[in-house]
Design a protein around this motif. Sequence first.
Motif: not given
Length: 254
Positions: A145-150, A186-196, A215-221, A249-253
């Motif tokens: 996850s992104m939360q592996s780092e943040l 695999i470390a997903p960023g923020y994706f539009d899913t039922p959990m989110t 990328a200025a948007r949510w990810g598509d699963p 690109g979230m982690l890079a910025a």
Amino acid sequence: MSQLFSLDNKRILVTGAAQGIGFIMARGLAEHGAEIIINGTSAVRAENAVIQLREEGYRAYSAVFDVSDAPAVEKAIQMIEGDIGPIDVLFNNAGIQRRHPFTEFPLEEWNQIIATNQTGVFVVSQTVAKRMIERRAGKIINICSMQSELGRDTITPYAAAKGAVKMLTRGMCTELARYNIQVNGIAPGYFDTPMTKALVENTEFSDWLCKRTPAARWGDPEELVGAAVFLASNASNFVNGHLLFVDGGMLAAV
């Protein structure tokens, strides 16, 4: 070149795949030729997922077990390898989320998160890896996850578990690479899913997310499928101990 990414004749176990991102990745892997074993804790949901894949023309089976229950995992893996065939690729996807302020987080819910998101990865990986070592071949992919780092408010136990899975991935690589087993994450960023769903519908949070993500948007699963196919295929045979961030690109910025 296409054979690099072919999953023909690959048998893949995906935990927590009866719905959500797990099911989307399982279907994507099937589209590239893999035979899929759908794991979940609900027999009804797992079987429904299998029926859907079979109706679409894919080879699929179900295996119902709790990833944190070591005896149940051992029994299930014995059944899969004996009745269906050897597991070529393991996707550790099963996970849960709970949200509370840190000082109010119930111990019971901390234990649930750690059991599923961290201990479950260890238990299933250890059980499957023993068989892979005998065959001198295999791939294990952990959903980090992104939360592996943040860190973020109200999900400290989730971040702690995902950070641990990052280091579990690296430790497993260190011990298993000599047996021709690749272990990556695999470390997903923020994706539009039922959990989110609640976050997606929160205008303030979505605005912040889009400004924070290059990328200025949510990810598509569906955008996770390419990473899954790469790490499951021969294209990644010399990739080991790596976390592949799929985050816009979230982690890079900054």
